[in-house]
Motif scaffolding. Sequence first.
Motif, PDB file in Angstrom:
ATOM      1  N   VAL A   1       2.041 -12.081  -1.145  1.00  0.00           N
ATOM      2  CA  VAL A   1       1.864 -13.703  -1.845  1.00  0.00           C
ATOM      3  C   VAL A   1       1.976 -13.228  -3.139  1.00  0.00           C
ATOM      4  CG1 VAL A   1      -0.823 -15.051  -2.053  1.00  0.00           C
ATOM      5  CG2 VAL A   1       1.052 -14.761  -0.258  1.00  0.00           C
TER       6      VAL A   1
ATOM      7  N   ALA B   1      -1.216 -15.943   2.756  1.00  0.00           N
ATOM      8  CA  ALA B   1      -0.782 -15.031   3.919  1.00  0.00           C
ATOM      9  C   ALA B   1      -0.555 -15.195   4.993  1.00  0.00           C
ATOM     10  CB  ALA B   1      -1.616 -13.901   3.200  1.00  0.00           C
ATOM     11  N   GLN B   2      -1.844 -15.478   5.915  1.00  0.00           N
ATOM     12  CA  GLN B   2      -1.736 -15.876   6.753  1.00  0.00           C
ATOM     13  C   GLN B   2      -1.501 -17.132   7.672  1.00  0.00           C
ATOM     14  OE1 GLN B   2      -5.809 -16.195   8.906  1.00  0.00           O
ATOM     15  NE2 GLN B   2      -5.262 -17.279  10.071  1.00  0.00           N
TER      16      GLN B   2
ATOM     17  N   LEU C   1       5.848  -9.484   3.762  1.00  0.00           N
ATOM     18  CA  LEU C   1       4.991 -10.333   3.253  1.00  0.00           C
ATOM     19  C   LEU C   1       3.852  -9.991   2.471  1.00  0.00           C
ATOM     20  CD1 LEU C   1       3.073 -12.894   4.884  1.00  0.00           C
ATOM     21  CD2 LEU C   1       1.076 -11.202   6.009  1.00  0.00           C
TER      22      LEU C   1
ATOM     23  N   ASN D   1      -6.355 -12.024  13.848  1.00  0.00           N
ATOM     24  CA  ASN D   1      -7.327 -13.563  13.786  1.00  0.00           C
ATOM     25  C   ASN D   1      -6.256 -14.561  14.546  1.00  0.00           C
ATOM     26  OD1 ASN D   1      -9.409 -12.423  12.133  1.00  0.00           O
ATOM     27  ND2 ASN D   1      -8.231 -13.590   9.617  1.00  0.00           N
TER      28      ASN D   1
ATOM     29  N   GLY E   1      -5.814 -14.853  -1.280  1.00  0.00           N
ATOM     30  CA  GLY E   1      -7.537 -14.682  -1.016  1.00  0.00           C
ATOM     31  C   GLY E   1      -7.453 -15.676  -0.510  1.00  0.00           C
ATOM     32  N   GLN E   2      -6.479 -17.393  -0.411  1.00  0.00           N
ATOM     33  CA  GLN E   2      -6.753 -18.121  -0.699  1.00  0.00           C
ATOM     34  C   GLN E   2      -5.958 -18.922   0.944  1.00  0.00           C
ATOM     35  OE1 GLN E   2      -4.616 -20.492  -3.463  1.00  0.00           O
ATOM     36  NE2 GLN E   2      -5.928 -19.145  -4.960  1.00  0.00           N
ATOM     37  N   GLY E   3      -5.969 -17.661   1.471  1.00  0.00           N
ATOM     38  CA  GLY E   3      -4.885 -17.841   3.349  1.00  0.00           C
ATOM     39  C   GLY E   3      -3.765 -18.067   3.209  1.00  0.00           C
TER      40      GLY E   3
ATOM     41  N   PRO F   1       0.672  -1.208   0.135  1.00  0.00           N
ATOM     42  CA  PRO F   1       0.062  -0.176  -0.150  1.00  0.00           C
ATOM     43  C   PRO F   1       0.643   1.589  -0.205  1.00  0.00           C
ATOM     44  CG  PRO F   1      -0.776  -1.772   1.917  1.00  0.00           C
ATOM     45  CD  PRO F   1       0.108  -1.899   0.774  1.00  0.00           C
TER      46      PRO F   1
ATOM     47  N   LYS G   1      -5.962  -7.948   9.270  1.00  0.00           N
ATOM     48  CA  LYS G   1      -7.038  -8.577   9.509  1.00  0.00           C
ATOM     49  C   LYS G   1      -6.308  -9.633   9.926  1.00  0.00           C
ATOM     50  CE  LYS G   1     -11.194  -9.815   7.122  1.00  0.00           C
ATOM     51  NZ  LYS G   1     -11.646  -9.619   5.844  1.00  0.00           N
ATOM     52  N   ILE G   2      -5.773 -10.441   8.978  1.00  0.00           N
ATOM     53  CA  ILE G   2      -4.713 -11.828   9.630  1.00  0.00           C
ATOM     54  C   ILE G   2      -4.286 -11.444  10.650  1.00  0.00           C
ATOM     55  CG2 ILE G   2      -2.848 -13.447   8.847  1.00  0.00           C
ATOM     56  CD1 ILE G   2      -2.888 -12.342   6.313  1.00  0.00           C
TER      57      ILE G   2
HETATM   58  N1  ACO Z   1     -10.036  -8.186  -0.896  1.00  0.00           N
HETATM   59  C1  ACO Z   1     -10.973  -8.547   0.062  1.00  0.00           C
HETATM   60  N2  ACO Z   1     -10.456  -9.249   1.178  1.00  0.00           N
HETATM   61  C2  ACO Z   1      -9.143  -9.617   1.290  1.00  0.00           C
HETATM   62  C3  ACO Z   1      -8.224  -9.419   0.030  1.00  0.00           C
HETATM   63  C4  ACO Z   1      -8.625  -8.737  -1.379  1.00  0.00           C
HETATM   64  N3  ACO Z   1      -8.336  -8.957  -2.600  1.00  0.00           N
HETATM   65  N4  ACO Z   1      -6.970 -10.059   0.018  1.00  0.00           N
HETATM   66  C5  ACO Z   1      -6.827 -10.853   1.422  1.00  0.00           C
HETATM   67  N5  ACO Z   1      -8.338 -10.507   1.999  1.00  0.00           N
HETATM   68  C6  ACO Z   1      -9.016 -10.839   2.798  1.00  0.00           C
HETATM   69  C7  ACO Z   1      -9.693 -12.486   3.425  1.00  0.00           C
HETATM   70  O1  ACO Z   1     -10.709 -12.578   3.255  1.00  0.00           O
HETATM   71  C8  ACO Z   1      -8.440 -12.359   4.692  1.00  0.00           C
HETATM   72  O2  ACO Z   1      -9.033 -11.780   5.902  1.00  0.00           O
HETATM   73  P1  ACO Z   1     -10.180 -13.596   6.439  1.00  0.00           P
HETATM   74  O3  ACO Z   1      -9.201 -14.651   7.003  1.00  0.00           O
HETATM   75  O4  ACO Z   1     -11.011 -12.208   7.550  1.00  0.00           O
HETATM   76  O5  ACO Z   1     -11.300 -13.553   5.646  1.00  0.00           O
HETATM   77  C9  ACO Z   1      -7.160 -11.791   5.135  1.00  0.00           C
HETATM   78  O6  ACO Z   1      -7.158 -10.814   4.342  1.00  0.00           O
HETATM   79  C10 ACO Z   1      -6.089 -12.773   4.512  1.00  0.00           C
HETATM   80  O7  ACO Z   1      -6.048 -13.117   3.434  1.00  0.00           O
HETATM   81  P2  ACO Z   1      -5.004 -14.088   2.902  1.00  0.00           P
HETATM   82  O8  ACO Z   1      -5.504 -15.310   1.857  1.00  0.00           O
HETATM   83  O9  ACO Z   1      -4.368 -15.153   4.167  1.00  0.00           O
HETATM   84  O10 ACO Z   1      -4.113 -13.120   2.008  1.00  0.00           O
HETATM   85  P3  ACO Z   1      -3.107 -13.642   1.666  1.00  0.00           P
HETATM   86  O11 ACO Z   1      -2.712 -14.457   0.433  1.00  0.00           O
HETATM   87  O12 ACO Z   1      -3.732 -12.928  -0.072  1.00  0.00           O
HETATM   88  O13 ACO Z   1      -1.826 -12.246   0.858  1.00  0.00           O
HETATM   89  C11 ACO Z   1      -1.585 -10.013   1.122  1.00  0.00           C
HETATM   90  C12 ACO Z   1      -2.252 -10.662   1.802  1.00  0.00           C
HETATM   91  C13 ACO Z   1      -0.448 -10.850   1.089  1.00  0.00           C
HETATM   92  C14 ACO Z   1      -1.876  -8.846   1.579  1.00  0.00           C
HETATM   93  C15 ACO Z   1      -1.830 -10.286  -0.733  1.00  0.00           C
HETATM   94  O14 ACO Z   1      -2.230  -9.085  -0.779  1.00  0.00           O
HETATM   95  C16 ACO Z   1       0.225  -9.293  -0.895  1.00  0.00           C
HETATM   96  O15 ACO Z   1       0.988  -9.921  -1.295  1.00  0.00           O
HETATM   97  N6  ACO Z   1      -0.343  -7.940  -1.365  1.00  0.00           N
HETATM   98  C17 ACO Z   1       1.106  -6.704  -1.603  1.00  0.00           C
HETATM   99  C18 ACO Z   1       1.827  -6.716  -0.896  1.00  0.00           C
HETATM  100  C19 ACO Z   1       1.417  -6.464   0.327  1.00  0.00           C
HETATM  101  O16 ACO Z   1       0.018  -5.511   0.586  1.00  0.00           O
HETATM  102  N7  ACO Z   1       1.925  -7.335   1.178  1.00  0.00           N
HETATM  103  C20 ACO Z   1       1.791  -7.050   2.962  1.00  0.00           C
HETATM  104  C21 ACO Z   1       1.921  -4.800   3.630  1.00  0.00           C
HETATM  105  S1  ACO Z   1       2.598  -5.765   5.262  1.00  0.00           S
HETATM  106  C22 ACO Z   1       3.812  -6.072   5.814  1.00  0.00           C
HETATM  107  O17 ACO Z   1       4.488  -6.891   5.053  1.00  0.00           O
HETATM  108  C23 ACO Z   1       4.830  -6.757   6.753  1.00  0.00           C
END
Ligand code: ACO
Length: 214
Positions: A130, A140-141, A128, A174, A136-138, A27, A170-171
């Motif tokens: 993905v 990152a968690q 972190l 949780n 959206g498949q869990g 972000p 959110k993760i």
């Molecule tokens: N829209 C809505 N909700 C979402 C979305 C989306 N696009 N993506 C994830 N979520 C929600 C999920 O529903 C889940 O919530 P829940 O457990 O309450 O249902 C939660 O967010 C986490 O979902 P995951 O599937 O474990 O996350 P994912 O594997 O998609 O990875 C991540 C999340 C790492 C943030 C990914 O979107 C990404 O790589 N983004 C770009 C880089 C980034 O922003 N990294 C994090 C910065 S902070 C840091 O690095 C420490």
Amino acid sequence: IIQKHIPEEKYNEVIEHLRSNFFADEPLNKAVKLCDHGEKHHDLEMHSLKTLEDNLSVMAIDSNTNRIIGVALNGIQNPNDIKAAKEELLRAKDEKYKNIFSFLYDINRDLNLFAKYRVDQIFECRILSVDQNYRGQGLAQRLLEKSLEVAEEAGIKLFKQDATSFYTQKIAENMGFVSVFELRYKAYRNDDGKIIFETSEPHKFLKVMVKLLK
Ligand code: ACO
């Protein structure tokens, strides 16, 4: 498959993964338009490689293709590291990168989690990420859960992440993390009143989140 160790021969693939999925999408990076998808970024790559060398990072591999589909890049923070990192930041090439990291370093310095939690080391999840096609498949968690195991095995008592994304917040919630600092991006402005990080929805806050380990 989530793997606890990222071997050196995978470092190039990690960097390629970050160029395609993290550098443009995180972000704050996105808010300042740090780079386009696939583009290189010298300072962020150095930061990532330095973290990989701590040997505490974890990766997710697609068992069909054997390719990296996610990473948690983790490192140890010692009490004098922020001061040293701020000095090193003076040598960084990109002003946008400097803005992001001096923002995060200043907040962490002022928070002084070492004193607050009486610890002499902090385990940090610094990146972190993905793959866009696997979000959206869990995953990152699961990467974060595996990182907690790595931290516990290393005997560290405090796990921290600067959660810049609504999703990582959110993760972390949780998983029992607590937020020890929150800043609304819209409230962080320069002397002219201009918002410094115009993040996109739903990323409204920076949250520094911690979890105490056994
Ligand atoms: N829209 C809505 N909700 C979402 C979305 C989306 N696009 N993506 C994830 N979520 C929600 C999920 O529903 C889940 O919530 P829940 O457990 O309450 O249902 C939660 O967010 C986490 O979902 P995951 O599937 O474990 O996350 P994912 O594997 O998609 O990875 C991540 C999340 C790492 C943030 C990914 O979107 C990404 O790589 N983004 C770009 C880089 C980034 O922003 N990294 C994090 C910065 S902070 C840091 O690095 C420490």
